[in-house]
Structure formats: C-alpha cells, structure tokens
Scaffold this motif. Sequence first.
Motif, PDB file in Angstrom:
ATOM      1  N   THR A  95       0.251 -11.301  -4.991  1.00 26.24           N
ATOM      2  CA  THR A  95       0.626 -10.016  -5.585  1.00 26.24           C
ATOM      3  C   THR A  95       0.819  -8.960  -4.495  1.00 26.24           C
ATOM      4  N   GLY A  96      -0.128  -8.910  -3.577  1.00 28.22           N
ATOM      5  CA  GLY A  96      -0.026  -7.925  -2.493  1.00 28.22           C
ATOM      6  C   GLY A  96       1.159  -8.205  -1.588  1.00 28.22           C
ATOM      7  N   ALA A  97       1.351  -9.468  -1.241  1.00 27.30           N
ATOM      8  CA  ALA A  97       2.453  -9.819  -0.347  1.00 27.30           C
ATOM      9  C   ALA A  97       3.790  -9.518  -1.009  1.00 27.30           C
ATOM     10  N   ALA A  99       4.211  -7.289  -3.379  1.00 30.43           N
ATOM     11  CA  ALA A  99       4.350  -5.833  -3.442  1.00 30.43           C
ATOM     12  C   ALA A  99       4.923  -5.305  -2.135  1.00 30.43           C
ATOM     13  N   ALA A 100       4.495  -5.905  -1.027  1.00 28.23           N
ATOM     14  CA  ALA A 100       4.950  -5.445   0.286  1.00 28.23           C
ATOM     15  C   ALA A 100       6.380  -5.868   0.578  1.00 28.23           C
ATOM     16  N   ASN A 101       6.733  -7.073   0.178  1.00 23.88           N
ATOM     17  CA  ASN A 101       8.080  -7.563   0.491  1.00 23.88           C
ATOM     18  C   ASN A 101       8.647  -8.365  -0.665  1.00 23.88           C
ATOM     19  N   MET A 328       8.911  -2.690   0.603  1.00 26.26           N
ATOM     20  CA  MET A 328       8.042  -1.574   0.997  1.00 26.26           C
ATOM     21  C   MET A 328       7.717  -1.647   2.489  1.00 26.26           C
ATOM     22  N   SER A 329       7.555  -2.891   2.971  1.00 26.42           N
ATOM     23  CA  SER A 329       7.100  -3.061   4.355  1.00 26.42           C
ATOM     24  C   SER A 329       8.126  -2.583   5.368  1.00 26.42           C
TER      25      SER A 329
ATOM     26  N   THR B 227       1.833   2.094   1.556  1.00 26.34           N
ATOM     27  CA  THR B 227       2.749   1.865   0.441  1.00 26.34           C
ATOM     28  C   THR B 227       2.134   1.023  -0.671  1.00 26.34           C
ATOM     29  N   VAL B 228       1.086   0.299  -0.356  1.00 25.60           N
ATOM     30  CA  VAL B 228       0.463  -0.520  -1.383  1.00 25.60           C
ATOM     31  C   VAL B 228      -1.005  -0.107  -1.531  1.00 25.60           C
ATOM     32  N   ALA B 263       3.630   1.089  -4.360  1.00 29.27           N
ATOM     33  CA  ALA B 263       3.169   0.247  -5.472  1.00 29.27           C
ATOM     34  C   ALA B 263       1.662   0.428  -5.600  1.00 29.27           C
ATOM     35  N   MET B 276      -5.147  -8.376  -2.775  1.00 22.03           N
ATOM     36  CA  MET B 276      -3.826  -7.736  -2.753  1.00 22.03           C
ATOM     37  C   MET B 276      -3.613  -6.973  -1.447  1.00 22.03           C
ATOM     38  N   GLY B 279      -2.942  -9.465   1.231  1.00 14.61           N
ATOM     39  CA  GLY B 279      -1.593 -10.013   1.083  1.00 14.61           C
ATOM     40  C   GLY B 279      -0.545  -9.031   1.578  1.00 14.61           C
ATOM     41  N   ALA B 280      -0.723  -7.781   1.209  1.00 17.56           N
ATOM     42  CA  ALA B 280       0.243  -6.760   1.608  1.00 17.56           C
ATOM     43  C   ALA B 280       0.187  -6.512   3.114  1.00 17.56           C
ATOM     44  N   ALA B 283       1.905  -9.200   4.891  1.00 16.94           N
ATOM     45  CA  ALA B 283       3.361  -9.136   4.751  1.00 16.94           C
ATOM     46  C   ALA B 283       3.945  -7.873   5.379  1.00 16.94           C
ATOM     47  N   GLY B 284       3.120  -7.053   6.012  1.00 16.42           N
ATOM     48  CA  GLY B 284       3.662  -5.965   6.816  1.00 16.42           C
ATOM     49  C   GLY B 284       3.589  -4.568   6.235  1.00 16.42           C
ATOM     50  N   ALA B 285       2.905  -4.396   5.100  1.00 17.47           N
ATOM     51  CA  ALA B 285       2.777  -3.043   4.552  1.00 17.47           C
ATOM     52  C   ALA B 285       1.420  -2.475   4.926  1.00 17.47           C
ATOM     53  N   ARG B 406       1.179   0.064  14.549  1.00 13.28           N
ATOM     54  CA  ARG B 406       1.194  -1.174  13.764  1.00 13.28           C
ATOM     55  C   ARG B 406       0.631  -2.323  14.587  1.00 13.28           C
TER      56      ARG B 406
END
Lengths: 351, 603
Positions: A95-97, A99-101, A328-329, B227-228, B263, B276, B279-280, B283-285, B406
């Motif tokens: 879900t998080g990944a 959300a990011a991409n 988002m990322s 962003t997340v 989000a 979450m 995970g975010a 993935a780079g957020a 980053r």
Amino acid sequence: MSYISKPKVTHPGLPRNELGMTIREYEGGMSTLCAGCGHDSVTRALVQAAFELSIPPHRMAKLSGIGCSSKTPAYFLRQSHGFNSVHGRMPSVATGANAANRDLFFVGVSGDGDSLSIGLGQFAHAVRRNLNMLYVIENNGVYGLTKGQFSASADIGSTAKKGEENLQPPMDPCQLVISLGGSFVARSFSGDKEQLVPLLKAGLMHDGFAVVDVISPCVTFNDHEGSTKSYQYTRDHYHPAIFADYIPPSEEIRAQYDEGDAMPVTLHDGSQIVLRKADPDYDPGDVASAIEYLQRHRDAGEIVTGLLYIDEQKPEMHALNKSVAEPMSSLPFQRLCPGSGALKSLQDRFR
Amino acid sequence: MSKGPKENEFTIKIANVNGTGSASANALLMKVFFRMGIPVVGKNYFPSNIQGLPTWYEIRVSGDGYLARSGRVDLLIAMNAETYQQDLHEVAPGGYLLYDSTWPRRKQLHRDDINVIGIPLSKMCNEHFDTARARVLMKNVAYVGAVAALLDLDMDIIRESLQKTFAAKKHLLDANQTAISLGYDYAKENFACPLPFRAKSIDKTSGHIMIDGNTATALGCLYAGATVGAWYPITPSTSVMDAFKNFCEKHRRDPDTGQRDFAIIQAEDELAAIGMVLGAGWAGARAFTPTSGPGISLMSEFLGYGYFTEIPAVVIDVQRCGPSTGMPTRTQQADIMACAYASHGDTRHVLLFPSNPEECFYMAVQSFDIAGRMQTPVIMLTDLDIGMNDWMCRDLQWDDGYERDRGKVLSPETLERMPRFHRYLDIDEDGIPYRTFPGDHPRGAYFTRGSGHNMYGAYTEDAGEYQEVVDRLRRKWETAKKYVPKPAMEYSEKYRTGIISVGSCDDAVREARDQLKATGVGTNYMRVRAFPFTNEVQNFLDTHDRIYVVEQNRDAQLRGLLLLETDVEQDKLVPVLHYNGLPLTADIVFDAVNEDLKKGVAA
Ligand SMILES: Cc1ncc(C[n+]2csc(CCOP(=O)(O)OP(=O)(O)O)c2C)c(N)n1
Ligand code: SF4
Ligand SMILES: [Mg+2]
C-alpha cells in the motif's frame, strides 16, 4: 556465499516478446523450495505472465510476507525490486509503495498462513482499499515453513501427515474477498498452467486489487492421502466454472465464442478478458450469486476455479484519493513545499 | 518555592465539564493575555471521554516568561459542582475562587484563607438567551467577561478577538459580546476590581505565535515535502494527521482539478501504518506516521525490519501516560527506552527530542533529512503536553534555499554508467550504503529482506557475511552522530553541578535553575536533543561531579540510556523523576535538587 544464481544460458531460438526479451530475462534466482512444491509452478506461471505481457521487469515491484510461498519473489524477475517483508504484513508495504509510485506493476505473493491468519487484517483492508496490485495466495492448507501445522484454509476432516484431523472450518479467501467488496477474485491450481497464466495476466492488468487463490500443494507436509490440498485430491475435485482468456489491446478477438456463452470484460487499458462459462448458471458479476455458487459447490466438496468475480468499475486507491497522475515520489520539491511566504501568512491564525 | 501572584505573574485554572463548549471560551481568555503582549501558556487537563466528565484548563501568565506548569492556582473558576471540593483545595492561600452563585454554596465553598467570588452566571444567561445550547455556551463566555473585570483585561482586545472569530456569524458575535458584558458588569458592580494581581499590557509576545506541537509537527511534515502519511488514530497524536490533512488540502491540491499531491491513509492499525511508511520510503517518497506508546509497541517488529533493511521512515511518538492504556490524556516521557531499542535483536533507532512546538517544526523536517541520509527509521518523541497544548513560540521561519537530503540514492543516469550495483556495500566507509528506487533502472534492482543478507544484498546464513552487515550497521550508527542535533547547552566553567533534561522538561528546568541560582546554587544545563548521544554529551558528563537527570517517567529511562550508552559512573547521575501525568513544574526540580544537596551536606 549461499546466494545461488542460475547459470545464464542464451538460447538463440527462444521466442522474444514485444520488448525483444526472452523468457529467461524474466526469471530469478534458483529456487530453494522442496522439489515438486506447488509454489515453484506458480513462480513459473508468473514468469510467463510477465513475459507474455511484455512488462519491463524493472517496472515491476514484487512483494511478499514470510513463508515458503513468500520466498518465491526471489525466484522470478531478477531485474525487479523485491520486498520480502514481515509475516502477514505485505499488504501494508505494498500500500505504501503503491501510494509512493502508482506507475509500477505490483505483484504480491503470500501464503494461506500469511494472508488468512496473521495477516488477515491487512489482507482484508487491502481489498477494501482496492489497492492496484496482483495478489497471489499460494494456498497449501498448512504452514510449510514452520513444518506443517494446519492453516486457516485447511478443510474440516483434512488430516495432517501424522494423522491429526483438522476440526475447525476453513476460510475460503475467494468467498471472503467477494464479500468484502473485492473487485477481482480468481482461483486456480498450480498444476493447471493453462488456466493460471491467463488469470495472472488478467490480474496484473486489472485496475484494482486482483486476488488469485492458487491451490499449491506442499509436497513435504500436505500431499498425503487424507489431505484435501494434495495434488491428487485437487485434481479429483477440480471444478472449473469460468475460463478466462486475456486479450491484449493490440490483438483482435480471434477465437469464436458463441453468443451468450462468452462475456468480454474491457480493462482500463483497452485489453479484454473474455470469460467463458462452463456453468451457464454462474454470474461472475453478481456478488450474491457468486458467493452462493461457491458455497454450494464447496458443500459438495468441489474446488471451484476460474475468474470467479470481476468488477472493473470499482475505483482503486488512487482514484478514491484523487491522487495526481504522476508518482508522488517524483513530484518536484518546489511543488510540495509552500515556501516562506505561505508560512508567514498561515501563522496569522496563531497570533 | 514559587512566589505569590503579582502583576502579570499568576495562574488561572478553570474547572469545566467536558462537552459544554468551554474550550473556545478558555482559548479566548488565553489569547487575550497573549495579545496584550504578556507571555502565557494554556494547558488542558482533560479526561479520556467525550462528554460529561471533569476537565480543567490552566492558564499561566508570566511577564517574566516562565511558561512551565506553575503548580499553583491563584484564581480558580469553578464551573463544575462535582469537583468543587477538589478545586477549593487547590487554590493557593490568599487566592480566589469564582463560581456560579445561581445556586449559592456559601458553606460548601468556604476556606478562611481564600476569597470566594459568586457570580450568578446561569441566572444571567438564562435571562438573556433563549435556547438551552446558548445558555450553556454563553455561561463560559460570561466568566471570561468577569475575569476581564477582575484582572483588568484590555476590552478592545476582547472585542477584536470576538470580531475575528465570528466575522462571518453576526448573531454569534452579538451573543458573545452580550455574555462578556454580563460577566464584566456584574464583577465591576459587586467586587473590588481589579484584584491585587492583574494583567497589564507589555510588549513581550510580538514575533511569537501560540501553537500546539502537533500542528507545528504537521507543518514540518508539510514543509519537508512528505507525500505519504499513514496512521491509526490515537490520542494524543491524532491531531498531527488532522492538521497535516488540513494543510495539505489547502497547499497541496490543484485548485482546478482537485488532484492531490499527497496520500493520507488511515490504516487498519499501527502495524499497517508503519508498513505503509516503510513501503513508501522504500519506493522513494517521504513518509511518516504519528502515533503514541501503544502504537510504538505494535510497530516494533517493522521498526526492526526498517533498521536492518535500511529504509527511511519517520515516526512521531506523541508520548502519553503508560503502562498499557495508562492515562491516555495525560503526559509522560516514558517511551524513551521502548523507542531507542524498539524491536527484537540488536536494533537501535535514531531519536529526536523536541522541547516545544517550535522545535517540533524544525525537528520534523530534520527527521526526514536524517532518515534519508542514514537510511533508517527516525523516531521523534514529543509528548501530550507539547503536542496538544498551546505554547508560545518564536515565529516559525523557512529558508527557501532548503534542499531535501534524500541521502545516497543512485539516479537512473548513474546506474546506467555503473557496471553493477550492490545494495549494502560500504563504498564510502561511513557505514551508509547506496540505494535505488524501484522502477528507475533495471540495474538498480535488489531484494529487500529482513532475513540474513550479505553486503551484496543476497540471502545468507553464513556467519561471517551476516556479522559483516551488522557490524557495518554499528559503524553507520557512529556516523549518525554527525547528523543528529547536538544537545542544547548552558555551560560555565564555574560550576561542577549539572542538570540534564529532555523534551518538555525544559521550561520547568530553566525556571528551577533561576530559583536555584537565587538561593546561591549555580548549575550547568544540558538538554539532550537526540540519540545517539554525541561527544558533547560525554563531555558534559565528564566535566561535572554531580548531575541531576530530570525526566518524566518512573524508571529514569534517560538516565538508564546514558548509563548504557556513555561512560559515566552510576552514582554521579541523580534521578529527578516526575510521572503522575501532569506536566513538570519548577518546584519539583528545585525541591529535588535541594534535598539532594542537603543530603550531601549531612553525609
Ligand atoms: C511474527 C512471526 N511469527 C511467526 C513466524 C514464523 N512463521 C514463518 S512462516 C510461517 C507460516 C507460513 O505459512 P504460509 O503463509 O501458509 O506459507 P507456506 O510456508 O505454507 O508457503 C510462520 C508461522 C514469523 N516468521 N513471524
Ligand atoms: S515445505 Fe512445503 S511449502 Fe515449503 S517448500 Fe517444501 S513443499 Fe513447498
Ligand atoms: Mg501455506
């Protein structure tokens, strides 16, 4: 070094997909599962599905929880980022990944223990969010990795290797997901690649949470007589209700389907899933009748397979959130930070 | 030790029933002092309940700028008959108790050494307002009017404040103004106004704002470019996400399309929330989750995962009173140990400790930078007192030249030029490896696993390979010391006695130090702002003979962490502990230090 890499042999004659890649380039590390484990067949089906769909491997993210099944993302698509998370919690990471991409293809691999016991909460809520991903449950009725305890999908009366009988009722992930408002529910068998690969492809292309429950026998702990998740038992009680063919947008529907018999479902990218019913009384677009059908056949001891439910209209997580189209990322920082001027004026209300 | 009230130095406590709309009247009262230029703080003591239980609001006014809880009450506004007895006892000798004399309680509310002021608030409001709701609400506003007379508040400021609040609602403005006048006129007519302690406009609040820590934290997350945000509601952290959402709706939505550049995900529990965030982050957020103690407990498995697999994540722990559910609406600093080593195995986390909302803003931003640079979860520990109360802070500043750190992320272009990429190689010998984002480049692919992995990122069960990785993580921990904020220090070579504190203890400790100094006891002071402890912390320990470690928990957790993580003799560190759920006061620190000094003399 305990990392095993498969020898890369180039076969000049191997077919290539739209990206010019061979199926070899969709493979991963050498499996360390038991010889004959159903999970390895699912791995091969995933490789084939991604290859046939010409998904650039690095545009895919593969995630899992913990279990023999959850080890398998290491065995396919070596050019994809992988995330072997903690037991039962892969849905949250996905879900998080996502959300990011949102631009990546997400595939999650889980087990019946991982999804239906420790991870049932996260699994259910990923369904509710309609997270855009393919979610494969490699269902063997036991906890393979911890040596064969019954899982929540074990049938009443099914016996363990040493004879112990399971007394608690099983959970059927398909019925569960349909009742939770899922948008794509399928069941298949690791031993039926013909059926499984198109379902995986459809699930990958579906815009939302696509659950594929794959009966995937554990040869070491649950393939004996008395087990209802063995190869033999599954074959004997196999009941395909709906055949699904995945048709990419570029291809015309060539096969001839009798009207009333075939039901095309158009996906968001213009591709189609053509459903062919084995059973005329089955409607994979109707929640109540799908659940009723599954229950009825389950009571009769049958394992109903195929694309059991689909609703292409349900909005996935980002649609519900009204997210920007780009990931988002990668949004530029200037766009995210309101800057000093805004900070000054927004503090007025704190004076 | 705290002195009696005087002009611009006093504490008002208001006893209400929750759910009666007193919050806005109390906030108005507090803001009036602020707008009169007098430093002020407002603290809310509320029950874990929605309606019908007692709640108190405490306003400390201090021209000298002492803004910790004062621990005394000079004027008590008793609006809850159920707590009359308790409230009566709290008033300092010589102080005042104001109550609703619609139902006279001359006998019950009597103490020889205080003054009782009865004002028929309900009666007046019943006569002037029609609806039941208005009568209840306006009673609160009427006591603000009475206080205005008793303390000589600036009526123009009250009027302007009401106008600002009710600009769009004329009928509410009128009602509020009427209620103010009711209380004001009655007090003027019936009592000697103003009281011996009163408010007088000065100019000590310009360049300042009144803000709670959760709002400031949310602003930090907004400005850091998060962003997340994933969360599961829990007091006292909930308003972080409420505020973040409000800011994002205003500043991060396309006005034409309504599309969101963020989000916010309400997770099913804290296990999911941290999953979450990881995970975010993977993935780079920039991603974060606000929570409180019970949430930290649930997040522990994943926090260890984040540490071992090296994924940036920001967790905001707004601490509340434990153990277990404890007193969820009371404050404490009792998650320090749980956060420092959250999770099984050899796990340790970077912690940041802001002491007020202003620091929440800056440290929230810093948390993301450190998490990105160090590739690890960062936990910022605030508490209910900071998070949910209004504190006076300097205006928040933003440097438009700020650039996100980053950390070591390889771009697709760099990957294109590299022959191969390995996730956990310590190329720069600082313990920090390079990472890549999914989707960027085929060569960037790697497998993230919480199971044993070697420096190339591959699965391993080899003793040497495994140990190499955990040893490097320890080296990375040393590197973190370069990036975390240094302690705040007040040091003079004259003194060999030190005080160490953390977070929201700061104001009380500062006040106590002034009191100690006035009695001839000079101290040096270090406020720890981060874990790992930097060299400055060790130096402070080395250069003092006796050190008081002030913190808000029973088990001396900061002291314990210092003993574990620095080189210091146990006896040197004297615990000064406060943990009943109320914020710390200067008296507690002053008394503890004095008592210990006396013991030293006697020995
Ligand atoms: C928190 C936690 N508890 C327990 C375990 C031990 N454990 C590892 S795998 C597993 C069960 C896996 O079963 P399933 O998901 O069905 O996978 P399978 O091995 O059958 O493919 C358990 C209980 C763990 N890794 N983490
Ligand atoms: S134990 Fe069972 S599930 Fe695990 S690898 Fe062996 S056969 Fe597969
Ligand atoms: Mg299993």
